[in-house]
Design an enzyme around this catalytic site. Structure first.
Site, PDB file in Angstrom:
ATOM      1  N   ASP A  42       0.555  -1.181  -0.051  1.00 57.38           N
ATOM      2  CA  ASP A  42       0.248   0.785   0.110  1.00 57.38           C
ATOM      3  C   ASP A  42       0.889   1.279  -0.093  1.00 57.38           C
ATOM      4  O   ASP A  42       2.136   0.916   0.485  1.00 57.38           O
ATOM      5  CB  ASP A  42      -0.917  -0.128   1.447  1.00 57.38           C
ATOM      6  CG  ASP A  42      -2.179  -0.952   0.498  1.00 57.38           C
ATOM      7  OD1 ASP A  42      -2.408  -1.587   0.112  1.00 57.38           O
ATOM      8  OD2 ASP A  42      -2.331  -1.336   2.579  1.00 57.38           O
ATOM      9  N   ARG A  43       0.080   2.233  -0.416  1.00 59.42           N
ATOM     10  CA  ARG A  43       0.822   3.677  -0.562  1.00 59.42           C
ATOM     11  C   ARG A  43       1.715   4.068   0.899  1.00 59.42           C
ATOM     12  O   ARG A  43       2.459   4.252   0.912  1.00 59.42           O
ATOM     13  CB  ARG A  43       0.020   4.572  -1.187  1.00 59.42           C
ATOM     14  CG  ARG A  43       0.782   5.942  -1.405  1.00 59.42           C
ATOM     15  CD  ARG A  43      -0.320   6.866  -2.608  1.00 59.42           C
ATOM     16  NE  ARG A  43      -0.081   8.145  -2.133  1.00 59.42           N
ATOM     17  CZ  ARG A  43      -1.208   9.249  -1.953  1.00 59.42           C
ATOM     18  NH1 ARG A  43      -2.211   8.465  -1.862  1.00 59.42           N
ATOM     19  NH2 ARG A  43      -0.540  10.234  -1.538  1.00 59.42           N
TER      20      ARG A  43
END
Length: 190
Positions: A42-43
């Site tokens: 995930d970012r």
């Protein structure tokens, strides 16, 4: 021989090479044509991301059915007690079903690079670190697991996937490994 790239993905970077907006992507860190992420990170998570030019190797790394262990260093809000660790070890009920049992223990504060932006600090709420190893890959699974036992995640760093670790890789750096076909098949079956 397959190419395998180990990247220490910084916080805020998308696990893809293109984006319709102005968000940072892998293209700003890995100038190697023909490689693709084997799985996602995930970012708002940091750490080890593997990229390869071999579709079979990519599937072996990314697909949960192969149960390749992934180890995360997780800074949580609160200090994990024995009951919370036991719950993570036994499997946690999430909206999409029970997780598989995880390996989990407390750990000392690791020597990591500073995060930009820094993790929020609250004087009145302690925080701690746990090492969590899972063999699944559900969406935001580690964050959902820690939240389910009352330990919201503040910082999430993937340290290891299978035999590969971040050891020796600074944030934003990458290293390439050549994986011979025969070795790749044997190692991935472990």
């Amino acid at each position: 021989m397959a190419r395998l790239i180990l990247l220490n993905k910084p916080f805020g970077v998308l696990s893809q090479f293109t984006d319709g907006g102005d968000r940072p992507t892998l293209a700003g860190f890995v100038p190697v044509p023909g490689v693709y992420p084997a799985g996602r990170l995930d970012r708002d998570s940091e750490g080890l991301l593997l990229l390869t030019d071999d579709g079979r190797l990519q599937a072996r790394i990314a697909e949960p059915r192969f149960k390749l262990p992934k180890t995360y260093w997780v800074q949580v809000e609160g200090e994990a007690d024995d009951a919370q660790l036991a719950a993570l070890r036994n499997g946690v009920a999430l909206k999409d079903g029970m997780t598989l049992p995880a390996q989990c223990d407390r750990m000392d504060v690791p020597a990591l690079w500073p995060r930009d932006p820094p993790v929020r600090f609250r004087k009145s709420v302690p925080d701690g670190w746990i090492r969590l190893t899972i063999c699944e890959g559900r969406n935001r699974q580690v964050r959902r697991m820690t939240a389910a036992v009352g330990l919201p995640t503040l910082r999430l760093v993937r340290w290891q996937i299978g035999q590969w670790t971040l050891d020796g890789l600074a944030v934003g750096q990458w290293r390439e490994i050549r994986v011979p076909e025969k070795v790749r098949a044997e190692e991935m079956m472990r």
